[in-house]
Write an enzyme that holds these catalytic residues in place. Sequence first.
Site, PDB file in Angstrom:
ATOM      1  N   ARG A 265      19.354  43.369  33.295  1.00 47.39           N
ATOM      2  CA  ARG A 265      20.441  44.217  32.807  1.00 47.39           C
ATOM      3  C   ARG A 265      20.725  43.931  31.343  1.00 47.39           C
ATOM      4  O   ARG A 265      20.858  42.781  30.940  1.00 47.39           O
ATOM      5  CB  ARG A 265      21.705  43.960  33.638  1.00 47.39           C
ATOM      6  N   ASP A 384      32.820  48.308  32.802  1.00 49.06           N
ATOM      7  CA  ASP A 384      32.971  48.058  34.222  1.00 49.06           C
ATOM      8  C   ASP A 384      34.426  47.660  34.520  1.00 49.06           C
ATOM      9  O   ASP A 384      34.859  46.601  34.116  1.00 49.06           O
ATOM     10  CB  ASP A 384      31.992  46.982  34.712  1.00 49.06           C
ATOM     11  N   GLU A 579      42.554  39.658  26.781  1.00 43.75           N
ATOM     12  CA  GLU A 579      41.329  40.469  26.803  1.00 43.75           C
ATOM     13  C   GLU A 579      41.616  41.943  26.554  1.00 43.75           C
ATOM     14  O   GLU A 579      40.850  42.632  25.884  1.00 43.75           O
ATOM     15  CB  GLU A 579      40.675  40.289  28.179  1.00 43.75           C
TER      16      GLU A 579
END
Length: 641
Positions: A265, A384, A579
């Site tokens: 990936r 994601d 974040e």
Amino acid sequence: MDLKKGIITALLSVFTGVIFAQTPDFALEVQPNMQRLLLSADTDNDKKITIEDSPKMPFLAATIAGDSIAINEVYYLSNLLQELAQAREKGEDTLKISLSEIKEPPSQRISRRIKNYFWDDLTRTIDKKGLKKILRDTKASGDVQRLYVPPNDTVGLEYFKNLEREYPDFEVVVLPQKITPDYVKSINDEPGLLALKIENGKGVPFVVPGGRFNEMYGWDSYFEGVGLIIDGRVDLAKAMVDNFIYQINHYGKILNANRSYYLTRTQPPFMSSFVREVFEASEEKDTVWLRKALDAAITEYEQVWMEEGERLTENGLNRYFAQGIGIPPETEKGHFEAVLKEYAAKHGLPAAEFEEKYKSEEIEDKDLDEYFRHDRSVRESGHDTSWRLENRAAHLNTVDLNSLLYKYEKDFLYLISEYFGGSFTHSSGKGYSDAYWAEKAEKRKDLMNRYLWDEEKGSFFDYDFQKGEQTGYISATNFYPLWAKMASEEQVQRMVPNLLQDLKARGGILASAKSSAEKTATNEVQRQWDYPYGWAPHQMLLWEGLLNYGYEKEAHELIYRWLWMITKNAADYNGTIPEKYDVVNTTHKVYAEYGNVGTEFDYITTSGFGWMNASYQLGLELLPEEYREKLDKVVRPEALF
């Protein structure tokens, strides 16, 4: 009495154990004063001083010549706690400080800590010096900590094999020559880190995002690099590019992260931008290094993105297409519970039994295989998760990916023209001219206009090539063509009003429009890359995109909104730099999937979060001085625009 000295005298006189001098600088005994401060101000006992506490006010009051002096600001108390905590971490018994440090303006304090502390705290090496952090890695299984090393890295193999003899709980695993999905699945129960470059007997350093993300991530690294360059750390940004070169040469791609289960990936491609910005920020202008880096970037472009049938689709545009077998192993327990229950019922089995039989391939289910193909591709996209990509990611020519690859082609054109006389010979022997890349970029622009541009709506949208239609999903990624300088002036005139109408929130740019998320969602789960959340990479790319086309006022407003939110949260919550944010409610208190990395700490945050740090430094660099002055007063954005 001189007022300044009087204030300092009053402040100091109420601390226990003060080592006192009649100067603006003073010293405090760390442990007793830290305990007293917490007892008085940390009323909810969370080891922070925030606006949710109820400190005794006035705090630390003193009477001098009949005048009462006190500290009444939570922000100042929080700063003092942080300074005491930092001194304690260093093993210091005494803190030397000044009143001006305690009252340091918020934006200056945040920026200074990012530059002087956070980057260093986020820096890692995979070598003997950094091994202790590897051995404490919480993502490993069992007592053994594994490091996977490519078979053709002779320097690394020798180095790590020597370390293996020194550490009994450290195991070196040599990867096979060819990495296949079957092989990656076979080591899912034996996860470990992947080696990075060893040079001159040391690991080449890199920056991690922070918190549980204790490895080198693909697209995070580019944004961190932007911040490093601003802060004069070109050396560290260049080292990260060197690790990307290593990954391309030894793993065949820039990895999602250097973990064993990410071997099949990649992540959004930013290598050409990273190379170009590092090179042009370097004083020495090392064209030997540039040749090596450009060679690797072209290899990645050709082998990762332009292989037909994989990430290159029949229409000439690209998609995310992560390979792999079965359930992505890095997800938290229960993440796919609802999906697996549905398929278990289809097969007439209890969910746990079905999951085990599916993992062992005793049961095959093509539809579930397809679901996980999309899920892995969502993760490869970096987004994601989002309803934009749910159960269709591998079928989409996305605006973001094709904009980034257009930027590659334009960067290759520029670098070859500017530094290699218009011609570049790749290590494969293939020659590339600047004209070649000009043609590639023009072709991609034509295809994006054909498949991704909606003239009626005045926007680019992801294209579902299986259905032969655009998704219509309104996302920050639809505006990447601004950053890549791919959109025409006429298109931009249509796009900018849409951006401001659909995605501008109180705290900056939304990841997606509320209407799109609600229309597409199949359940009530909030996806973290959707409304009401905002992320640093979207802000950074779209600020620069607006500036590319002369929309300075709009860019400055969006920058201010984002920095205002970060500044206010940090000032109110003990320096928190997380974040992501809820940009509608302008808070770091995010309750979507995965929580919010960077919010759990005691007394002081030592690292913030990688790309959030970078966004703050970039925002301050781009913002006019008049707005920076307002920022230190934490003036709400509604009052300015």
